[in-house]
Design an enzyme around this catalytic site. Structure first.
Site, PDB file in Angstrom:
ATOM      1  N   LEU A 127       0.684  -1.113   0.094  1.00  0.00           N
ATOM      2  CA  LEU A 127       0.036  -0.014   0.009  1.00  0.00           C
ATOM      3  C   LEU A 127       0.979   1.150   0.057  1.00  0.00           C
ATOM      4  CD1 LEU A 127      -2.994   1.201   0.219  1.00  0.00           C
ATOM      5  CD2 LEU A 127      -2.525   0.872   2.717  1.00  0.00           C
ATOM      6  N   GLU A 129       3.683   4.201  -0.245  1.00  0.00           N
ATOM      7  CA  GLU A 129       4.547   4.865  -1.243  1.00  0.00           C
ATOM      8  C   GLU A 129       5.347   5.903  -0.584  1.00  0.00           C
ATOM      9  OE1 GLU A 129       2.514   5.747  -4.759  1.00  0.00           O
ATOM     10  OE2 GLU A 129       1.470   3.986  -4.926  1.00  0.00           O
ATOM     11  N   ILE A 159       7.824  -2.212   2.051  1.00  0.00           N
ATOM     12  CA  ILE A 159       6.685  -3.391   2.032  1.00  0.00           C
ATOM     13  C   ILE A 159       7.337  -4.589   2.671  1.00  0.00           C
ATOM     14  CG2 ILE A 159       5.736  -4.782   0.287  1.00  0.00           C
ATOM     15  CD1 ILE A 159       4.803  -1.781   0.262  1.00  0.00           C
ATOM     16  N   ASP A 240      -8.716  -1.855   9.238  1.00  0.00           N
ATOM     17  CA  ASP A 240      -9.815  -2.059  10.447  1.00  0.00           C
ATOM     18  C   ASP A 240      -9.669  -3.449  11.006  1.00  0.00           C
ATOM     19  OD1 ASP A 240     -10.550   0.484  10.210  1.00  0.00           O
ATOM     20  OD2 ASP A 240     -12.570  -0.049   9.292  1.00  0.00           O
ATOM     21  N   GLU A 364       0.910   0.220   9.597  1.00  0.00           N
ATOM     22  CA  GLU A 364      -0.487   0.331   9.561  1.00  0.00           C
ATOM     23  C   GLU A 364      -1.215   1.304  10.286  1.00  0.00           C
ATOM     24  OE1 GLU A 364      -2.098  -3.755  10.381  1.00  0.00           O
ATOM     25  OE2 GLU A 364       0.006  -4.754  10.316  1.00  0.00           O
TER      26      GLU A 364
HETATM   27  N1  COS Z   1     -14.008   1.292   6.090  1.00  0.00           N
HETATM   28  C1  COS Z   1     -14.603   1.500   4.881  1.00  0.00           C
HETATM   29  N2  COS Z   1     -14.791   2.712   4.297  1.00  0.00           N
HETATM   30  C2  COS Z   1     -13.957   3.755   4.721  1.00  0.00           C
HETATM   31  C3  COS Z   1     -13.335   3.524   5.779  1.00  0.00           C
HETATM   32  C4  COS Z   1     -12.937   2.376   6.739  1.00  0.00           C
HETATM   33  N3  COS Z   1     -12.519   1.926   7.820  1.00  0.00           N
HETATM   34  N4  COS Z   1     -12.341   4.706   6.086  1.00  0.00           N
HETATM   35  C5  COS Z   1     -12.883   5.704   5.301  1.00  0.00           C
HETATM   36  N5  COS Z   1     -13.574   5.096   4.614  1.00  0.00           N
HETATM   37  C6  COS Z   1     -14.299   5.673   3.367  1.00  0.00           C
HETATM   38  C7  COS Z   1     -15.045   7.257   3.809  1.00  0.00           C
HETATM   39  O1  COS Z   1     -16.204   6.754   4.162  1.00  0.00           O
HETATM   40  C8  COS Z   1     -15.054   7.576   2.220  1.00  0.00           C
HETATM   41  O2  COS Z   1     -15.919   7.139   1.454  1.00  0.00           O
HETATM   42  P1  COS Z   1     -17.031   8.374   0.861  1.00  0.00           P
HETATM   43  O3  COS Z   1     -16.149   9.171  -0.077  1.00  0.00           O
HETATM   44  O4  COS Z   1     -17.799   7.210  -0.031  1.00  0.00           O
HETATM   45  O5  COS Z   1     -17.767   9.097   1.973  1.00  0.00           O
HETATM   46  C9  COS Z   1     -13.721   7.350   1.902  1.00  0.00           C
HETATM   47  O6  COS Z   1     -13.327   6.232   2.341  1.00  0.00           O
HETATM   48  C10 COS Z   1     -12.495   8.415   1.945  1.00  0.00           C
HETATM   49  O7  COS Z   1     -12.441   8.593   3.477  1.00  0.00           O
HETATM   50  P2  COS Z   1     -11.594   9.718   4.118  1.00  0.00           P
HETATM   51  O8  COS Z   1     -12.309  11.095   3.497  1.00  0.00           O
HETATM   52  O9  COS Z   1     -11.726   9.561   5.633  1.00  0.00           O
HETATM   53  O10 COS Z   1     -10.241   9.597   3.584  1.00  0.00           O
HETATM   54  P3  COS Z   1      -8.754  10.278   4.108  1.00  0.00           P
HETATM   55  O11 COS Z   1      -8.080  10.597   2.857  1.00  0.00           O
HETATM   56  O12 COS Z   1      -9.150  11.595   4.667  1.00  0.00           O
HETATM   57  O13 COS Z   1      -8.130   9.250   4.824  1.00  0.00           O
HETATM   58  C11 COS Z   1      -7.102   8.265   6.785  1.00  0.00           C
HETATM   59  C12 COS Z   1      -8.347   8.928   6.503  1.00  0.00           C
HETATM   60  C13 COS Z   1      -5.930   9.260   7.348  1.00  0.00           C
HETATM   61  C14 COS Z   1      -7.722   7.775   8.194  1.00  0.00           C
HETATM   62  C15 COS Z   1      -6.398   7.316   5.953  1.00  0.00           C
HETATM   63  O14 COS Z   1      -5.934   7.633   5.054  1.00  0.00           O
HETATM   64  C16 COS Z   1      -5.655   6.219   6.813  1.00  0.00           C
HETATM   65  O15 COS Z   1      -5.971   5.561   7.579  1.00  0.00           O
HETATM   66  N6  COS Z   1      -4.248   6.507   6.486  1.00  0.00           N
HETATM   67  C17 COS Z   1      -3.099   5.539   7.072  1.00  0.00           C
HETATM   68  C18 COS Z   1      -2.907   4.490   6.118  1.00  0.00           C
HETATM   69  C19 COS Z   1      -2.149   3.410   6.766  1.00  0.00           C
HETATM   70  O16 COS Z   1      -2.641   2.758   7.699  1.00  0.00           O
HETATM   71  N7  COS Z   1      -0.890   3.264   6.275  1.00  0.00           N
HETATM   72  C20 COS Z   1      -0.045   2.285   6.709  1.00  0.00           C
HETATM   73  C21 COS Z   1       0.099   1.206   5.564  1.00  0.00           C
HETATM   74  S1  COS Z   1       0.244  -0.360   6.070  1.00  0.00           S
HETATM   75  S2  COS Z   1       2.053  -0.613   6.573  1.00  0.00           S
END
Ligand code: COS
Length: 381
Positions: A127, A129, A159, A240, A364
């Site tokens: 995921l 970058e 990754i 999640d 994560e």
């Molecule tokens: N489950 C389902 N849908 C989700 C969701 C979830 N947990 N979280 C967000 N969505 C949906 C939202 O409902 C929204 O949908 P709609 O446009 O239809 O309303 C869409 O996805 C965009 O969501 P949002 O506006 O909240 O996105 P953001 O760009 O503001 O991002 C964060 C929110 C910062 C919380 C997210 O980018 C994140 O979790 N980042 C961290 C990622 C991560 O863990 N990286 C590590 C990689 S793995 S080592």
């Protein structure tokens, strides 16, 4: 021996207590392994965890797709983490790596889970970058549709299992839709000639980690997980499920730090008594025990809520990961303090825990991202 009274909590069923006892027994017999060559150690661990049946908990069974039991995943992660961080890593990545396939994959894609569940294929989650770790909606790796499927070009960073994985779930930008709406998820096998290991990354707690380059990487239509444009939600829904398990790993590290500290405090003599006689040391021990129980309550609450069928556990998972990882850092720091000079000496258990815990507050979803998730939920109520 770690405190196991938490197993009596009402979050668990008898099968969870049996599982916790069985994995503890297995871990005592088999861990830790030699970490000198992290790639070899992880390959060996995946094979053994597969042969001995533990990986069946990491992904759904294609013959009986019943969903992932999050309490089982958390119990296994915390136990493995208490004995050997690389064993926990190897186990965890088999789940997160193909989590999107368990949750959203087609029947054909889920056939791959047979191999991740028996340890004959290693999984990776691609995921992040270089310019979009927290800001997932900003990813740039492109997947251009052509007559036969898609062509992927670009890079992925940080990754885990990069370089040794047999199956990657890759998130890429398809089409013109902006930000989160233009992302799709793909299942790409490690033998695809379009994937290149651009760089192996060395970190303070070594494990297989790489920057990947996708060079005209061709995949068929059957590689698409879900539909185009669903990738962001697939990534979030996968996180999640697995974020609470990061909290569980942190909990395992914390429990080990407390065990080591109690042993040290009981044995070490100074000022005509034992370290454990000193009230300041008792204060540290009390803070550690309290943080561990509070973290465990949040981790197993999140897992229980998910297993009970909640449609979404973003808030509970974020709280569990945030609290358990941040507190584990504090707990382990206190453990180092209690060990004095030995605590920073190579080969000392708490020295390695001090290095191992740090990345869990970043990967994560960094702690700051978890706070965003929690705050948005509170503000939306
Ligand atoms: N489950 C389902 N849908 C989700 C969701 C979830 N947990 N979280 C967000 N969505 C949906 C939202 O409902 C929204 O949908 P709609 O446009 O239809 O309303 C869409 O996805 C965009 O969501 P949002 O506006 O909240 O996105 P953001 O760009 O503001 O991002 C964060 C929110 C910062 C919380 C997210 O980018 C994140 O979790 N980042 C961290 C990622 C991560 O863990 N990286 C590590 C990689 S793995 S080592």
């Amino acid at each position: 021996m770690a405190d196991r009274r938490f197993l009596a909590w009402p979050f668990f069923e008898p099968r969870h207590r049996d599982l916790a006892n069985a994995v503890e027994h297995w871990a005592r017999e088999n861990l830790p392994v030699d970490h000198a060559d992290a790639d070899a150690a992880c390959r060996g661990l995946v094979a053994q965890l597969g042969t001995d049946g533990w990986l069946t908990h990491t992904a759904i069974d294609p013959d009986e797709p019943r969903g992932i039991d999050l309490r089982s995943l958390c119990l296994i992660r915390e136990t493995l983490a208490r004995h050997d961080a690389l064993a926990d890593f190897s186990f965890a990545m088999q789940g997160l790596g193909v989590g999107a396939v368990s949750l959203f994959g087609s029947q054909e894609q889920q056939e791959h889970l047979r191999r991740t569940r028996n340890g004959t294929a290693i999984a990776a989650f691609a995921l992040s970058e270089a310019r979009s770790g927290s800001d997932v909606a900003n990813i740039e790796l492109s997947a251009r549709a052509d007559a036969d499927g898609f062509v992927l070009n670009g890079e992925k960073m940080w990754i885990s299992n990069g370089g040794i994985a047999d199956i990657y779930v890759v998130f890429a930008r398809t089409g013109d839709a902006p930000a989160a709406k233009g992302i799709s998820a793909f299942l790409v096998t490690g033998d695809n000639p379009g994937i290149e290991i651009a760089e192996r990354l060395e970190v303070i707690a070594p494990h297989p980690l790489a920057r990947l380059r996708f060079n005209n990487c061709r995949v068929g239509l059957e590689a698409l997980i879900g539909r185009t444009g669903q990738g962001f939600k697939i990534a979030m829904a996968t996180l999640d499920v697995f974020r609470a398990t990061v909290g569980a790993a942190a909990l395992g590290f914390s429990r080990r730090a407390l065990d080591e500290s109690v042993e040290r405090a009981r044995e070490r003599k100074l000022f005509g008594g034992h370290l454990s006689d000193l009230q300041l040391v008792q204060g540290h021990i009390a803070d550690m025990a309290l943080a561990i129980d509070a973290a465990a309550l949040l981790v197993y609450r999140a897992a229980w809520v998910k297993d009970a069928g909640a449609p979404r556990v973003s808030r509970e998972a974020a709280m569990a990961k945030l609290f358990a990882t941040e507190k584990a850092q504090e707990v382990i720091d206190k453990a180092v303090q209690i060990h004095g000079g030995d605590g920073v000496r190579k080969g000392c258990v708490v020295e390695s825990l001090y290095r191992e815990i740090r990345a869990l507050r970043i990967y994560e979803g960094a702690s700051e991202v978890q706070k965003v998730v929690i705050a948005r939920d509170a503000l939306a109520q």
